[in-house]
Design an enzyme around this catalytic site. Sequence first.
Site, PDB file in Angstrom:
ATOM      1  N   CYS A  70       0.804  -1.232   0.000  1.00  0.00           N
ATOM      2  CA  CYS A  70       0.000   0.000   0.000  1.00  0.00           C
ATOM      3  C   CYS A  70       0.836   1.279   0.000  1.00  0.00           C
ATOM      4  O   CYS A  70       0.285   2.369  -0.148  1.00  0.00           O
ATOM      5  CB  CYS A  70      -0.953   0.000   1.201  1.00  0.00           C
ATOM      6  N   HIS A  71       2.130   1.179   0.134  1.00  0.00           N
ATOM      7  CA  HIS A  71       3.000   2.367   0.227  1.00  0.00           C
ATOM      8  C   HIS A  71       4.205   2.150  -0.666  1.00  0.00           C
ATOM      9  O   HIS A  71       5.241   1.663  -0.190  1.00  0.00           O
ATOM     10  CB  HIS A  71       3.425   2.570   1.680  1.00  0.00           C
ATOM     11  N   PHE A  72       4.186   2.381  -1.836  1.00  0.00           N
ATOM     12  CA  PHE A  72       3.151   2.902  -2.723  1.00  0.00           C
ATOM     13  C   PHE A  72       2.879   1.859  -3.797  1.00  0.00           C
ATOM     14  O   PHE A  72       3.777   1.102  -4.144  1.00  0.00           O
ATOM     15  CB  PHE A  72       3.634   4.193  -3.385  1.00  0.00           C
ATOM     16  N   VAL A  77       7.840   0.923  -0.821  1.00  0.00           N
ATOM     17  CA  VAL A  77       8.900   1.353   0.090  1.00  0.00           C
ATOM     18  C   VAL A  77       8.327   1.318   1.510  1.00  0.00           C
ATOM     19  O   VAL A  77       7.150   1.634   1.720  1.00  0.00           O
ATOM     20  CB  VAL A  77       9.427   2.760  -0.288  1.00  0.00           C
TER      21      VAL A  77
END
EC number: 4.2.1.59
Length: 172
Positions: A70-72, A77
């Site tokens: 979810c990041h990203f 990362v």
Amino acid sequence: MVDKRESYTKEDLLASGRGELFGAKGPQLPAPSMLMMDRVVKMTETGGNFDKGYVEAELDINPELWFFGCHFIGDPVMPGCLGLDAMWQLVGFYLGWLGGEGKGRALGVGEVKFTGQVLPSAKKVTYRIHFKRIVNRRLVMGLADGEVLVDGRVIYTANDLKVGLFQDTSAF
């Protein structure tokens, strides 16, 4: 009486999250997925840059860790704030290891620098905490500097990490 070992396994850290490691009145680590380490490899009351205590812990990295999804999206990362939180977690864990009682709360940090990143291709994150001061009065508080390394390279530094242990957090 706290079992003051120099190292702790993942199961020990999970026991801390359940309130079983440092007793009912001791600080707890968060439960997965917010527990940001797999083991503590070294804890000492002396040593570190200020000879007032040292903690070293590790997190094994694999591409399936929750934050990479979810990041990203398309640019995975580890969020830098998770590395900072891991350092606060370790300051609180150390206070419990010393026999401090209460609920741990991050109280601040003087300065944080990010000079790298944790990608899914990394193998291991290492956290190093160098204690500067322990206050053991009505408020139990730790003050430390910390480093986050990925595969042996320093990527984050934090000065003046502060964590306190509180008997009552209702007015915090």
